[in-house]
Design an enzyme around this catalytic site. Structure first.
Site, PDB file in Angstrom:
ATOM      1  N   THR A  44       0.813  -1.221   0.000  1.00  0.00           N
ATOM      2  CA  THR A  44       0.000   0.000   0.000  1.00  0.00           C
ATOM      3  C   THR A  44       0.845   1.269   0.000  1.00  0.00           C
ATOM      4  OG1 THR A  44      -1.795  -1.164   1.071  1.00  0.00           O
ATOM      5  CG2 THR A  44      -1.743   1.214   1.406  1.00  0.00           C
ATOM      6  N   HIS A  52      -7.892   2.787 -10.927  1.00  0.00           N
ATOM      7  CA  HIS A  52      -8.088   2.359 -12.315  1.00  0.00           C
ATOM      8  C   HIS A  52      -9.573   2.305 -12.660  1.00  0.00           C
ATOM      9  CE1 HIS A  52      -3.895   1.373 -13.014  1.00  0.00           C
ATOM     10  NE2 HIS A  52      -3.852   0.735 -11.860  1.00  0.00           N
ATOM     11  N   LYS A 256       0.938  -3.131 -16.407  1.00  0.00           N
ATOM     12  CA  LYS A 256       0.193  -2.056 -17.076  1.00  0.00           C
ATOM     13  C   LYS A 256       1.161  -1.056 -17.693  1.00  0.00           C
ATOM     14  CE  LYS A 256      -4.063  -2.281 -14.376  1.00  0.00           C
ATOM     15  NZ  LYS A 256      -3.877  -3.361 -13.416  1.00  0.00           N
ATOM     16  N   CYS A 411       8.970  22.142   8.482  1.00  0.00           N
ATOM     17  CA  CYS A 411       9.448  21.626   7.189  1.00  0.00           C
ATOM     18  C   CYS A 411       9.079  22.672   6.145  1.00  0.00           C
ATOM     19  CB  CYS A 411       8.780  20.281   6.884  1.00  0.00           C
ATOM     20  SG  CYS A 411       8.862  19.796   5.156  1.00  0.00           S
ATOM     21  N   CYS A 457      14.722  19.288   8.029  1.00  0.00           N
ATOM     22  CA  CYS A 457      13.641  19.186   9.018  1.00  0.00           C
ATOM     23  C   CYS A 457      13.698  17.923   9.880  1.00  0.00           C
ATOM     24  CB  CYS A 457      12.284  19.288   8.338  1.00  0.00           C
ATOM     25  SG  CYS A 457      11.994  18.016   7.117  1.00  0.00           S
TER      26      CYS A 457
HETATM   27  C1  LIG Z   1       4.637  -1.254  -7.892  1.00  0.00           C
HETATM   28  C2  LIG Z   1       3.158  -1.361  -7.616  1.00  0.00           C
HETATM   29  C3  LIG Z   1       2.247  -0.570  -8.308  1.00  0.00           C
HETATM   30  C4  LIG Z   1       0.883  -0.672  -8.060  1.00  0.00           C
HETATM   31  N1  LIG Z   1       0.029   0.221  -8.613  1.00  0.00           N
HETATM   32  C5  LIG Z   1      -1.299   0.169  -8.312  1.00  0.00           C
HETATM   33  C6  LIG Z   1      -2.190   1.162  -8.812  1.00  0.00           C
HETATM   34  O1  LIG Z   1      -1.792   2.140  -9.417  1.00  0.00           O
HETATM   35  N2  LIG Z   1      -3.516   1.001  -8.562  1.00  0.00           N
HETATM   36  C7  LIG Z   1      -4.005  -0.062  -7.866  1.00  0.00           C
HETATM   37  O2  LIG Z   1      -5.223  -0.178  -7.740  1.00  0.00           O
HETATM   38  N3  LIG Z   1      -3.162  -0.976  -7.324  1.00  0.00           N
HETATM   39  C8  LIG Z   1      -1.830  -0.867  -7.509  1.00  0.00           C
HETATM   40  N4  LIG Z   1      -0.966  -1.761  -6.951  1.00  0.00           N
HETATM   41  C9  LIG Z   1      -1.498  -2.827  -6.114  1.00  0.00           C
HETATM   42  C10 LIG Z   1      -1.795  -2.351  -4.710  1.00  0.00           C
HETATM   43  O3  LIG Z   1      -0.725  -1.596  -4.188  1.00  0.00           O
HETATM   44  C11 LIG Z   1      -2.027  -3.584  -3.835  1.00  0.00           C
HETATM   45  O4  LIG Z   1      -2.956  -4.407  -4.466  1.00  0.00           O
HETATM   46  C12 LIG Z   1      -2.564  -3.203  -2.469  1.00  0.00           C
HETATM   47  O5  LIG Z   1      -1.761  -2.221  -1.862  1.00  0.00           O
HETATM   48  C13 LIG Z   1      -2.619  -4.442  -1.607  1.00  0.00           C
HETATM   49  O6  LIG Z   1      -3.052  -4.052  -0.341  1.00  0.00           O
HETATM   50  P1  LIG Z   1      -3.068  -5.106   0.842  1.00  0.00           P
HETATM   51  O7  LIG Z   1      -3.683  -4.439   1.992  1.00  0.00           O
HETATM   52  O8  LIG Z   1      -3.657  -6.384   0.351  1.00  0.00           O
HETATM   53  O9  LIG Z   1      -1.521  -5.447   1.079  1.00  0.00           O
HETATM   54  P2  LIG Z   1      -0.438  -4.679   1.944  1.00  0.00           P
HETATM   55  O10 LIG Z   1      -0.499  -3.230   1.774  1.00  0.00           O
HETATM   56  O11 LIG Z   1       0.864  -5.340   1.640  1.00  0.00           O
HETATM   57  O12 LIG Z   1      -0.880  -4.985   3.431  1.00  0.00           O
HETATM   58  C14 LIG Z   1      -0.693  -6.223   4.045  1.00  0.00           C
HETATM   59  C15 LIG Z   1      -0.330  -5.978   5.483  1.00  0.00           C
HETATM   60  O13 LIG Z   1      -0.246  -7.210   6.166  1.00  0.00           O
HETATM   61  C16 LIG Z   1       0.796  -7.125   7.126  1.00  0.00           C
HETATM   62  N5  LIG Z   1       1.223  -8.480   7.464  1.00  0.00           N
HETATM   63  C17 LIG Z   1       1.817  -9.385   6.654  1.00  0.00           C
HETATM   64  N6  LIG Z   1       2.084 -10.513   7.338  1.00  0.00           N
HETATM   65  C18 LIG Z   1       1.630 -10.334   8.606  1.00  0.00           C
HETATM   66  C19 LIG Z   1       1.631 -11.135   9.780  1.00  0.00           C
HETATM   67  N7  LIG Z   1       2.162 -12.366   9.785  1.00  0.00           N
HETATM   68  N8  LIG Z   1       1.099 -10.615  10.901  1.00  0.00           N
HETATM   69  C20 LIG Z   1       0.556  -9.368  10.922  1.00  0.00           C
HETATM   70  N9  LIG Z   1       0.556  -8.558   9.828  1.00  0.00           N
HETATM   71  C21 LIG Z   1       1.071  -9.041   8.684  1.00  0.00           C
HETATM   72  C22 LIG Z   1       1.858  -6.318   6.390  1.00  0.00           C
HETATM   73  O14 LIG Z   1       2.792  -5.743   7.256  1.00  0.00           O
HETATM   74  C23 LIG Z   1       1.032  -5.310   5.632  1.00  0.00           C
HETATM   75  O15 LIG Z   1       0.890  -4.086   6.337  1.00  0.00           O
HETATM   76  C24 LIG Z   1       0.414  -1.650  -7.145  1.00  0.00           C
HETATM   77  C25 LIG Z   1       1.333  -2.419  -6.425  1.00  0.00           C
HETATM   78  C26 LIG Z   1       2.690  -2.227  -6.605  1.00  0.00           C
HETATM   79  C27 LIG Z   1       3.653  -2.942  -5.730  1.00  0.00           C
END
Ligand SMILES: Cc1cc2nc3c(=O)[nH]c(=O)nc-3n(C[C@H](O)[C@H](O)[C@H](O)COP(=O)(O)OP(=O)(O)OC[C@H]3O[C@@H](n4cnc5c(N)ncnc54)[C@H](O)[C@@H]3O)c2cc1C
Length: 499
Positions: A44, A52, A256, A411, A457
């Site tokens: 995230t 999108h 993409k 800042c 800062c």
């Molecule tokens: C380079 C890149 C570009 C992208 N661009 C886009 C975009 O433009 N638009 C779009 O819609 N999507 C985009 N995405 C996809 C989007 O970022 C992800 O789909 C989204 O952030 C996933 O969110 P999440 O909450 O599932 O995962 P995460 O944000 O990874 O959250 C998972 C959480 O679980 C925690 N966790 C893991 N294991 C444990 C454990 N054992 N115990 C407790 N906590 C744990 C982690 O610390 C983390 O905070 C992109 C991704 C990337 C990497």
């Protein structure tokens, strides 16, 4: 009516969205467990931040992604207002450079029609293209125009969601890593964590790149997740020329493509690259010369002009959680009863997050038979911080007279005051953050994110934290754990004398 204890693993955009939606119900006691010191520090934190429209998702190959992306783009419009999240909807141009590209653009227009994405159309008139985006590449002969494409600040969105969820009764446990899931007689009983056992009737796995490992802990071995690295360059907010629209090429089968955008904070940003890493490299957020050179070369192809490289203030990398299934895996299980996978949430996971959250709520009702009773006093609203940088001179003057700490600009690059840092600390405490980190302050206030990247800062903020928290300066960390900002007292004292 039966009460259910729910544990959500992971406070990324997905876990936080689920927490907000489930906080609407009287008979759910919701807890979010996050291994990091703060929320939103996984995928995230480091992505392109685009909402999108949904025309790039093939409903035959990835039906869940296609449906939830389109829905998510719509829901965000309401959530952004309710939660005062920084966002904008500038629309997107997918550029075509030759006839072959135009053919592929038509394929995406067809997908837009099938997915119900409004307003998507082909542009072949160069004048219209230039009107929409003056900085569009001279080589572009046409484009797909998607007016519903938006941009959001993803980490501020996560903070807003969690603040609102906590306000509605959700409990957040940070610095708490899930290390096991207890299952007895086919029922989920709770999660084993590094801070002890938490009882639960329902466990929702929103652990991002680690969701495959969490799933295995519940005895469900249905998918593998490998990291796909994406690297970016961020320019100084003063760097010109920028772009007014979201600009990108025709997608490839794995990505993409490289985007050129102006972020919600006004920085030109280019990226990402797309490089598959082995499954074990889930923490490898390093940038590479090869990846960044690719980003530069691709971005140059998309616009007439980029600012000079000397205006770049930051390079970073994020890791996409790429599932072996291709599509998102969002499932509630009978065996063990109470376990829910929200796994493989790769792009467009940020866009889809609100729709994923409602889908999970529906699964609890339809698949697990959970009856839900709405709260009478659920609060949909959350106020953003007071921000000096958004104010007019007159407003600032009035504010400073009322609260002098707004007059101490800590800042200069991002025009953030000491009062905002203090408010960020209070807000972190309110949601249950144990360790106040420099990154936590940065993501909330935007301090440290400007041209100097904290050269001036950082020490001022660290000194303010020292005073407010009553801790030694050297114990303040950038992002918790062993990331101490100062290496013992000498560096601190030397800098202290200069501020
Ligand atoms: C380079 C890149 C570009 C992208 N661009 C886009 C975009 O433009 N638009 C779009 O819609 N999507 C985009 N995405 C996809 C989007 O970022 C992800 O789909 C989204 O952030 C996933 O969110 P999440 O909450 O599932 O995962 P995460 O944000 O990874 O959250 C998972 C959480 O679980 C925690 N966790 C893991 N294991 C444990 C454990 N054992 N115990 C407790 N906590 C744990 C982690 O610390 C983390 O905070 C992109 C991704 C990337 C990497």
């Amino acid at each position: 009516m039966r009460e259910y204890r729910v544990v959500i693993i992971g406070a990324g955009i997905v876990g936080s969205s689920i927490a907000r939606v489930l906080s609407m119900y009287e008979n759910l006691r919701v807890q979010v467990v996050e291994k990091e010191p703060d929320v939103g520090w996984g995928a995230t934190k480091a992505n392109t931040s685009i909402l999108h429209p949904g025309h790039e998702e093939d409903p035959d190959r990835h039906p869940v992604r296609a449906r939830l992306c389109v829905q998510g783009n719509k829901i965000w419009r309401r959530w952004i207002k309710e939660l005062e999240i920084p966002a904008k909807f500038p629309g997107e141009l997918m550029l075509a450079f030759n006839d072959e590209d135009l053919k592929r653009v038509r394929k995406y227009i067809d997908l837009a029609r099938r997915n119900g994405v409004p307003g998507v159309r082909l542009i072949t008139d160069r004048e219209e293209l230039e009107q929409l985006e003056p900085n569009v590449s001279e080589g572009a002969i046409g484009a797909l125009w998607a007016p519903t494409a938006g941009q959001i600040n993803p980490i501020q969105a996560t903070i807003a969601l969690i603040e609102n969820a906590v306000d509605n009764g959700v409990m957040l446990h940070v610095e708490t890593k899930v290390i096991g899931i207890r299952v007895e007689k086919g029922l989920v009983r709770g999660v084993e964590t590094t801070r002890g056992f938490i009882e639960a009737d329902i466990v929702i796995n929103a652990a991002g790149i680690y969701a495959d490992e969490i799933s295995k802990m519940a005895g469900i071995d249905e998918l593998r997740i490998h990291p796909r690295r994406g690297e970016y360059f961020v320019f100084d907010p003063l760097a010109e020329p920028k772009v007014t629209r979201i600009i990108h090429p025709i997608p490839t089968p794995i990505t993409k493509g490289v985007y050129v955008i102006t972020t919600t904070e006004g920085n030109l940003m280019i990226g990402p690259s797309a490089v598959d890493l082995p499954e074990h490299a889930k923490e490898d957020k390093s940038t590479t010369l090869e990846g960044l050179n690719y980003v530069w070369k691709e971005a140059k192809r998309l616009v007439k002009k980029l600012p000079p490289r000397t205006m770049i203030i930051r390079a970073f990398a994020g890791l996409r959680p790429e599932p072996s299934t291709g599509d998102f895996v969002i499932k509630a299980y009978d065996d063990p009863w109470g376990f829910v996978n929200v796994a493989g949430i790769r792009s467009p996971g940020l866009t889809s997050a609100p729709a994923i959250a409602y889908h999970v709520r529906d699964l609890l009702q339809e698949k697990l038979g959970v009856e839900l009773k709405g709260k009478r006093k659920w609060n949909p609203y959350r106020k953003d911080m007071v921000r000096l940088r958004r104010m007019k001179w007159k407003e600032m003057k009035t504010l400073v007279v009322k609260e002098p700490a707004y007059g101490w600009v800590i800042c200069e690059c991002m025009r953030v005051s000491a009062a905002e840092v203090l408010e960020a600390i209070e807000r972190m405490r309110r949601i249950g953050i144990r360790t106040i980190t420099l990154d936590g302050i940065k993501f909330r206030t935007l301090a440290l994110m400007g041209r100097c990247q904290g050269s001036f800062c950082r020490i001022r903020i660290a000194l303010l934290l020292q005073k407010r928290l009553g801790v030694p300066l050297w114990s303040i960390t950038i992002r918790g754990g062993d990331t101490r900002y100062a290496m013992g007292d000498i560096k601190c004292l030397w800098r202290k004398g200069r501020t």
